[in-house]
Design an enzyme around this catalytic site. Structure first.
Site, PDB file in Angstrom:
ATOM      1  N   GLY A   1     -28.164 -14.746 -13.807  1.00  0.00           N
ATOM      2  CA  GLY A   1     -27.871 -13.325 -13.622  1.00  0.00           C
ATOM      3  C   GLY A   1     -28.191 -12.891 -12.208  1.00  0.00           C
TER       4      GLY A   1
ATOM      5  CD  GLN B   1     -33.487   1.143 -11.087  1.00  0.00           C
ATOM      6  OE1 GLN B   1     -34.492   1.851 -11.209  1.00  0.00           O
ATOM      7  NE2 GLN B   1     -33.437  -0.079 -11.598  1.00  0.00           N
TER       8      GLN B   1
ATOM      9  CB  THR C   1     -34.156   1.815 -14.977  1.00  0.00           C
ATOM     10  OG1 THR C   1     -35.405   2.318 -15.506  1.00  0.00           O
ATOM     11  CG2 THR C   1     -33.495   2.906 -14.148  1.00  0.00           C
ATOM     12  CB  CYS C   2     -35.910  -2.640 -16.806  1.00  0.00           C
ATOM     13  SG  CYS C   2     -36.919  -2.413 -15.333  1.00  0.00           S
TER      14      CYS C   2
ATOM     15  NE  ARG D   1     -38.435   6.147 -15.170  1.00  0.00           N
ATOM     16  CZ  ARG D   1     -39.582   6.676 -15.570  1.00  0.00           C
ATOM     17  NH1 ARG D   1     -39.605   7.686 -16.415  1.00  0.00           N
ATOM     18  NH2 ARG D   1     -40.721   6.213 -15.107  1.00  0.00           N
TER      19      ARG D   1
ATOM     20  CD  GLU E   1     -35.517  -2.776  -8.867  1.00  0.00           C
ATOM     21  OE1 GLU E   1     -34.542  -3.259  -9.461  1.00  0.00           O
ATOM     22  OE2 GLU E   1     -36.653  -3.273  -8.895  1.00  0.00           O
TER      23      GLU E   1
ATOM     24  CB  SER F   1     -42.495   3.150 -10.580  1.00  0.00           C
ATOM     25  OG  SER F   1     -41.467   3.790  -9.851  1.00  0.00           O
TER      26      SER F   1
ATOM     27  CB  ILE G   1     -33.688  -7.509 -11.149  1.00  0.00           C
ATOM     28  CG1 ILE G   1     -34.030  -6.022 -11.221  1.00  0.00           C
ATOM     29  CG2 ILE G   1     -34.901  -8.335 -11.555  1.00  0.00           C
ATOM     30  CD1 ILE G   1     -34.422  -5.530 -12.591  1.00  0.00           C
ATOM     31  N   GLY G   2     -32.010  -9.977 -10.024  1.00  0.00           N
ATOM     32  CA  GLY G   2     -31.820 -11.418  -9.894  1.00  0.00           C
ATOM     33  C   GLY G   2     -31.787 -11.851  -8.438  1.00  0.00           C
TER      34      GLY G   2
END
Length: 421
Positions: free
Chosen positions: A191, A122, A55-56, A58, A118, A111, A195-196
């Site tokens: 994008g 994932q 993920t962004c 980890r 979120e 997190s 998330i977008g």
């Protein structure tokens, strides 16, 4: 000792925002395609029970190995990071610590923004991919099931996720707190991954801005999003540069492994705020060299939610209580699994005696009811084995001695504990 004789242990190896900045995390990010290749490679090497989370915040590999370097090697091979870099920023958890770490991830305690759920979606996606490739096992299935139960329990019975805060929401908070007249700025969202989409929804929900434009490589995705959000404009990917030049605010949430926005996309001598929500970073940091450009990345956005986090931190002890309950349930399950070989051996031995005795009595007694005898003796065997399990659990310090006694009593040659079953 021969490497082949070393039993596998449960490990979690990886890195996160705690030690690695956005640039380093970007280097170790593993694309969906490479995650699948990694799992297939692990499977071919005989690694049983493994999944990948990238993920962004980890990148981690969780699974069984004889040595953690087996998993580290896979992580390095399928990312752009090096072993030397990994050593400086890595975390390696083993057995109970790896289990604890997974519970903390699944409940939002690990997190970057405390309580951000979120990560749950994932985790589910990561495990789903592993199941499709065939790299999950009973241990991982049970553990993940309990982690998700704990996650739901923490979310429903604590305030760990109280208040709206996530990277997607932090982006909107940043706009509200730092940009004058933000309702009348031209916003371009580039994008449309999760998330977008969430960021766009937040702009619509928390501001009155009606000048939102969407650009996505796959235009169909953007048009489908527009069906539910008619106030946004959708343009073709070929218009990206012209729309960036026209924008006041650019929000980037693409999932590429290299920058998708460079100096070539940006107008010179024009004020432009760029929020890069991507990991790895998808905006070339050299754009900051241009006058008028402000570039903000994920790490900077994560710092602006302190008020909400104070409330959440006070809920950590309650969340830990819930996690403890599910960890104990998992440990109980593990304990029972440890006894399975011994219990099965006892059950099989008793069944041999059962069949021999029923055969003997059926020949000796006229009109002997074989079916009824089987039902009664099967119930007795079940009760005996259940009591044996309870004994092993209650008298754990004398487990080996108890098994040896039963083995001698019933002449069982192969009755043992197998902790890696």
């Amino acid at each position: 000792m021969n490497q082949e004789n070393i039993p596998s242990k449960f490990y979690n190896v990886g890195l996160s925002y705690k030690k690695a900045d956005a640039k380093v995390r970007g280097a170790f990010s593993i694309s969906k395609e490479n995650q699948k290749l990694l799992l297939e490679d692990a499977k071919s090497k005989g690694i049983e029970g493994i999944f990948v989370l990238s993920t962004c915040n980890r990148t981690e590999i969780t699974g069984f190995a004889k040595h953690p370097f087996e998993l580290i090697s896979l992580l390095v091979e399928y990312s752009n990071g090096s072993v030397e870099e990994f050593i400086n920023v890595s975390n390696v958890y083993k057995n109970k610590d790896a289990v604890k770490h997974l519970f903390h991830i699944g409940t939002g305690l690990e997190s970057q923004i405390l309580g951000d759920y979120e990560i749950v979606g994932q985790l589910k996606e990561a495990f789903k991919l592993a199941k499709e490739v065939g790299t999950t096992n009973t241990y991982l299935e049970r553990l993940m099931n309990l982690v998700l139960q704990a996650s739901k329990d923490v979310k429903n019975h604590t305030k760990l996720s109280s208040g709206t805060t996530s990277v997607a929401y932090a982006a909107i908070q940043y706009l509200i707190e730092n940009i004058e007249d933000y309702d009348h700025k031209k916003i371009l969202i580039y994008g449309l991954g999760d998330i977008g989409k969430n960021t766009c929804k937040n702009v619509l929900q928390y501001t009155s801005n009606k000048m939102i434009t969407l650009v996505n490589r796959t235009k169909k995705t953007a048009l489908e999003f527009k069906n539910d959000h008619p106030d946004v404009e959708v343009v073709d990917y070929t218009e990206l540069t012209s729309k960036i030049i026209a924008a006041d605010i650019l929000i980037v949430s693409t999932g590429a492994s290299v920058p998708t926005v460079t100096k070539a996309h940006v107008a010179k001598n024009k004020k432009l705020l760029i929020l890069d929500l991507s990991m790895p970073e998808n905006v070339d940091t050299s754009v900051k060299e241009l006058e008028g450009i402000t570039l903000v990345n994920v790490d900077e956005l994560s710092k602006i939610t302190h008020k909400t986090l104070e409330t959440r931190r006070s809920e950590i002890p309650e969340a830990e209580k819930i996690i403890k309950k599910y960890k104990e349930e998992f440990n109980d399950w593990i304990s029972i699994r440890k006894f399975v070989p011994a219990v099965n051996a006892l059950k099989e031995s008793l069944q041999v005696i059962q069949h021999a005795e029923i055969d003997f009595q059926s020949k000796k007694i006229k009109n002997f009811n074989v079916e009824q005898a089987e039902v009664i003796t099967s119930r007795l065997i079940q009760k005996i084995t259940t009591q044996f399990v309870k004994h092993l659990k209650d008298e754990e310090t004398a487990v080996d001695q108890s098994i040896n006694v039963i083995s001698k009593m019933f002449n069982i040659k192969e009755m043992s504990l197998n902790e890696n079953d």
